[in-house]
Each structure stands twice: as C-alpha cells, then as structure tokens.
Design a protein around this motif. Structure first.
Motif, PDB file in Angstrom:
ATOM      1  N   THR A 188       4.045  10.273   9.930  1.00  0.00           N
ATOM      2  CA  THR A 188       2.759  10.491   9.274  1.00  0.00           C
ATOM      3  C   THR A 188       1.614  10.140  10.210  1.00  0.00           C
ATOM      4  N   SER A 189       0.518  10.863  10.055  1.00  0.00           N
ATOM      5  CA  SER A 189      -0.682  10.563  10.825  1.00  0.00           C
ATOM      6  C   SER A 189      -1.586   9.580  10.090  1.00  0.00           C
ATOM      7  N   ASP A 190      -1.217   9.217   8.864  1.00  0.00           N
ATOM      8  CA  ASP A 190      -2.021   8.292   8.057  1.00  0.00           C
ATOM      9  C   ASP A 190      -1.518   6.867   8.277  1.00  0.00           C
ATOM     10  N   VAL A 191      -2.197   6.137   9.159  1.00  0.00           N
ATOM     11  CA  VAL A 191      -1.741   4.787   9.494  1.00  0.00           C
ATOM     12  C   VAL A 191      -1.923   3.807   8.343  1.00  0.00           C
ATOM     13  N   ARG A 192      -2.625   4.222   7.289  1.00  0.00           N
ATOM     14  CA  ARG A 192      -2.713   3.348   6.113  1.00  0.00           C
ATOM     15  C   ARG A 192      -1.337   3.109   5.504  1.00  0.00           C
ATOM     16  N   VAL A 193      -0.421   4.061   5.653  1.00  0.00           N
ATOM     17  CA  VAL A 193       0.924   3.868   5.115  1.00  0.00           C
ATOM     18  C   VAL A 193       1.605   2.702   5.829  1.00  0.00           C
ATOM     19  N   PHE A 194       1.516   2.648   7.149  1.00  0.00           N
ATOM     20  CA  PHE A 194       2.100   1.545   7.913  1.00  0.00           C
ATOM     21  C   PHE A 194       1.453   0.217   7.514  1.00  0.00           C
ATOM     22  N   ALA A 195       0.118   0.198   7.535  1.00  0.00           N
ATOM     23  CA  ALA A 195      -0.607  -1.029   7.193  1.00  0.00           C
ATOM     24  C   ALA A 195      -0.349  -1.421   5.741  1.00  0.00           C
ATOM     25  N   GLY A 196      -0.318  -0.429   4.870  1.00  0.00           N
ATOM     26  CA  GLY A 196      -0.090  -0.709   3.456  1.00  0.00           C
ATOM     27  C   GLY A 196       1.273  -1.317   3.210  1.00  0.00           C
ATOM     28  N   CYS A 197       2.279  -0.783   3.836  1.00  0.00           N
ATOM     29  CA  CYS A 197       3.637  -1.301   3.618  1.00  0.00           C
ATOM     30  C   CYS A 197       3.781  -2.755   4.045  1.00  0.00           C
ATOM     31  N   VAL A 198       3.126  -3.152   5.126  1.00  0.00           N
ATOM     32  CA  VAL A 198       3.266  -4.543   5.573  1.00  0.00           C
ATOM     33  C   VAL A 198       2.304  -5.486   4.866  1.00  0.00           C
ATOM     34  N   THR A 199       1.428  -4.937   4.018  1.00  0.00           N
ATOM     35  CA  THR A 199       0.504  -5.788   3.261  1.00  0.00           C
ATOM     36  C   THR A 199       0.721  -5.666   1.753  1.00  0.00           C
ATOM     37  N   GLY A 200       1.880  -5.165   1.368  1.00  0.00           N
ATOM     38  CA  GLY A 200       2.219  -5.121  -0.055  1.00  0.00           C
ATOM     39  C   GLY A 200       1.820  -3.863  -0.791  1.00  0.00           C
ATOM     40  N   ARG A 201       1.306  -2.865  -0.105  1.00  0.00           N
ATOM     41  CA  ARG A 201       0.913  -1.599  -0.728  1.00  0.00           C
ATOM     42  C   ARG A 201       2.010  -0.570  -0.443  1.00  0.00           C
ATOM     43  N   LYS A 202       3.052  -0.569  -1.261  1.00  0.00           N
ATOM     44  CA  LYS A 202       4.237   0.248  -0.966  1.00  0.00           C
ATOM     45  C   LYS A 202       4.378   1.465  -1.867  1.00  0.00           C
ATOM     46  N   SER A 203       3.370   1.766  -2.645  1.00  0.00           N
ATOM     47  CA  SER A 203       3.445   2.924  -3.538  1.00  0.00           C
ATOM     48  C   SER A 203       2.720   4.099  -2.893  1.00  0.00           C
ATOM     49  N   TRP A 204       3.500   5.010  -2.307  1.00  0.00           N
ATOM     50  CA  TRP A 204       2.955   6.197  -1.648  1.00  0.00           C
ATOM     51  C   TRP A 204       3.656   7.417  -2.230  1.00  0.00           C
ATOM     52  N   PRO A 205       2.951   8.514  -2.411  1.00  0.00           N
ATOM     53  CA  PRO A 205       3.585   9.707  -2.991  1.00  0.00           C
ATOM     54  C   PRO A 205       4.754  10.199  -2.142  1.00  0.00           C
ATOM     55  N   VAL A 206       5.838  10.541  -2.820  1.00  0.00           N
ATOM     56  CA  VAL A 206       7.035  11.056  -2.148  1.00  0.00           C
ATOM     57  C   VAL A 206       7.473  12.354  -2.816  1.00  0.00           C
ATOM     58  N   VAL A 207       8.257  13.122  -2.078  1.00  0.00           N
ATOM     59  CA  VAL A 207       8.886  14.338  -2.602  1.00  0.00           C
ATOM     60  C   VAL A 207      10.341  14.313  -2.170  1.00  0.00           C
ATOM     61  N   GLY A 208      11.161  15.107  -2.828  1.00  0.00           N
ATOM     62  CA  GLY A 208      12.581  15.130  -2.524  1.00  0.00           C
ATOM     63  C   GLY A 208      12.882  15.619  -1.118  1.00  0.00           C
ATOM     64  N   ALA A 209      13.937  15.051  -0.546  1.00  0.00           N
ATOM     65  CA  ALA A 209      14.436  15.530   0.750  1.00  0.00           C
ATOM     66  C   ALA A 209      15.058  16.906   0.536  1.00  0.00           C
ATOM     67  N   GLU A 210      15.284  17.616   1.623  1.00  0.00           N
ATOM     68  CA  GLU A 210      15.761  18.999   1.506  1.00  0.00           C
ATOM     69  C   GLU A 210      17.278  19.142   1.518  1.00  0.00           C
TER      70      GLU A 210
END
Length: 191
Positions: A57-79
């Motif tokens: 991902t190009s959204d580094v908020r996901v990385f920062a969020g995961c290590v600061t307790g923000r682990k709810s990010w939209p997901v979709v099924g694998a193929e």
C-alpha cells in the motif's frame, strides 16, 4: 543482508476473522519468509491456517495505524486463497506456507506466492512516506533501543517530514509521535 519488503500481512484466525499486521517479508530463494515474534496473533493464525496475504500500500497510515492500535482497515477477499487483502492495496501477493523452521523468538514461515495481482499504478514512496515507515519500525522496538538512539533517529527522520509530508503522512507521523511520547513518559530502570 537479505532483501526485506515492508508489507501489510493479513491472516485469518480459527473463526475466519482477519488480523492485520505490518511485517517485513524476507526474500529467501524462491520463498518469502514471514517471521512473526512469539507470542503474536500472526504466529497463531499461520499455525492454524497456513495462508497469508501481503498487501502493498502507498498509504503509510496503515503501517503507523497498526503499530499504534488502529487496526481496522477495509479489506476485500483474496482471489485464490481463503484470506483477505487491504481494499486500498496497490498490489498483493497471496502466500501459502510450505514449511516452518522453528526458532526460539521468531519461527520462520517459508511461503510460496500462489497469486500476484496489481490493482492500481504506484509511483513509489516519497521521503516523508519512507520516514513514516522507518518510525513505525522504530516504534515497534522502543523497548529494545537506547533512548538516545530513538531521539537521534526521530530528529533525522523529522527532516523528511518537514520537507515532503502531505496530510496523510502528517497524520501517520502524529500517531507515531504520540506512541513515542507515551514511551518517553514511562519510568525506566537506571543503571
């Protein structure tokens, strides 16, 4: 030194609930190695369901969020496997664990890519995004590093933030600095 690619790894628990974690995947021959620390949810999930998805991902908020307790990010099924990827992934790899090497701190799960997909063009990280990634890694090691190293690294990384950060990078940076500030206020043993 091996090539390490920073990704967001999703695994499933026994009930099929996803777990999202930032992890560096290690290139080893034709395999990508996932080496989660003991104990961890990623480790438990891989033992129960030997599949994972590495989202880029190009959204580094996901990385920062995961290590600061923000682990709810939209997901979709694998193929092709039972799993999920980040909805905002620019690309992803679907991985199957082929073997496990047990180690005291970090068992090594040797994975084969069974599917690779691109979802949108990606121009790469700018300096601020790279600085956020570096600080996210640093935050995961605060309990193992000398305080002066932490402070020196932050001062250096802050230069890239000041020069090249957009609003997403500033938000991610602030989450990480909040975590660092909490660490700074913790009492430490002297001597």
């Amino acid at each position: 030194m091996p090539l390490i690619v920073e990704t967001i790894v999703t695994t499933l628990d026994a009930l099929g609930a996803p777990h999202i974690a930032p992890l560096g995947l290690i290139a080893e021959g034709e395999h990508w190695v996932i080496a989660p620390f003991k104990p961890s949810k990623t480790l438990d999930n891989l033992r129960g369901h030997p599949f994972a998805v590495a989202s880029h991902t190009s959204d580094v908020r996901v990385f920062a969020g995961c290590v600061t307790g923000r682990k709810s990010w939209p997901v979709v099924g694998a193929e092709t496997i039972k799993g999920v990827r980040l909805a905002a992934a620019v690309s992803h790899w679907e991985l199957h664990v082929e073997r496990v090497v047990e180690e005291v701190q970090r068992p090594r799960f040797f994975c084969r890519r069974v599917h690779v997909a691109s979802h949108q063009p990606w121009a790469g990280f700018n300096r601020a995004q790279a600085a956020v990634l570096e600080l996210a890694v640093l935050v995961t090691r605060l309990d193992r590093l000398p305080p002066e190293k932490v402070e020196n690294e932050i001062a250096y990384l802050d230069i890239a933030i000041a020069k090249t950060a957009g609003s997403a990078e500033l938000e991610a940076w602030s989450w990480l600095l909040d975590k660092v500030e909490a660490w700074r206020s913790e009492p430490r043993a002297k001597g």
